[in-house]
Design a protein around this motif. Structure first.
Motif, short mmCIF file in Angstrom:
data_model
loop_
_atom_site.label_atom_id
_atom_site.label_comp_id
_atom_site.label_asym_id
_atom_site.label_seq_id
_atom_site.Cartn_x
_atom_site.Cartn_y
_atom_site.Cartn_z
N PRO A 295 29.28 -15.96 63.66
CA PRO A 295 30.29 -16.97 63.35
C PRO A 295 31.64 -16.35 62.98
O PRO A 295 32.69 -16.89 63.34
CB PRO A 295 29.70 -17.72 62.15
N ILE B 198 34.68 -19.45 64.37
CA ILE B 198 34.30 -20.87 64.37
C ILE B 198 34.77 -21.56 63.10
O ILE B 198 35.27 -22.68 63.14
CB ILE B 198 32.77 -21.01 64.53
N GLU B 199 34.62 -20.91 61.97
CA GLU B 199 34.91 -21.54 60.69
C GLU B 199 36.40 -21.65 60.46
O GLU B 199 37.20 -20.94 61.07
CB GLU B 199 34.26 -20.73 59.57
#
Length: 118
Positions: free
Chosen positions: A40, A45-46
């Motif tokens: 991630p 993505i975050e």
């Protein structure tokens, strides 16, 4: 692991293969778990992770590289060292009886004292 196999009488190739097969599962499990945790971060993505994405990419790439090195290069290096270097460091048994006797020194020739002529 390979040295234990060699002490049991296996040759170097069989010992390296046995050691690599024993270590394969733990190496892959830890690598895949770490890559899964970093994925991630690497993909960004975050929220706010776009600044950390290069760090995640480098960590994932380094893990993949080190895994391939430990699974392919280390056993290959082990086999090369066993075949080319090990014989230099193994103790050779002492020779109790030499195969050829040492040469005997030549006997001194009888010399006339200086100043005596015949």
């Amino acid at each position: 692991h390979a040295e234990a196999e060699r002490e049991r009488g296996a040759n170097a190739l069989d010992a390296a293969l046995a050691g690599a097969s024993v270590r394969l599962r733990p190496i892959l499990m830890t690598t895949l778990a770490t890559i899964g945790g970093m994925l991630p971060l690497a993909l960004g993505i975050e929220a706010g992770s776009s600044t950390q994405a290069p760090l995640g990419t480098v960590v994932v790439g380094g893990l993949i590289t080190s895994t391939m090195l430990s699974l392919l290069f280390v056993p290959t290096l082990y086999l090369w060292l066993v075949r080319n270097v090990e014989s230099r460091f193994t103790a050779k048994p002492p020779r109790l009886f030499p195969t050829t006797p040492p040469p005997t020194p030549p006997l001194p020739t009888k010399r006339e004292p200086a100043g005596v002529y015949k």
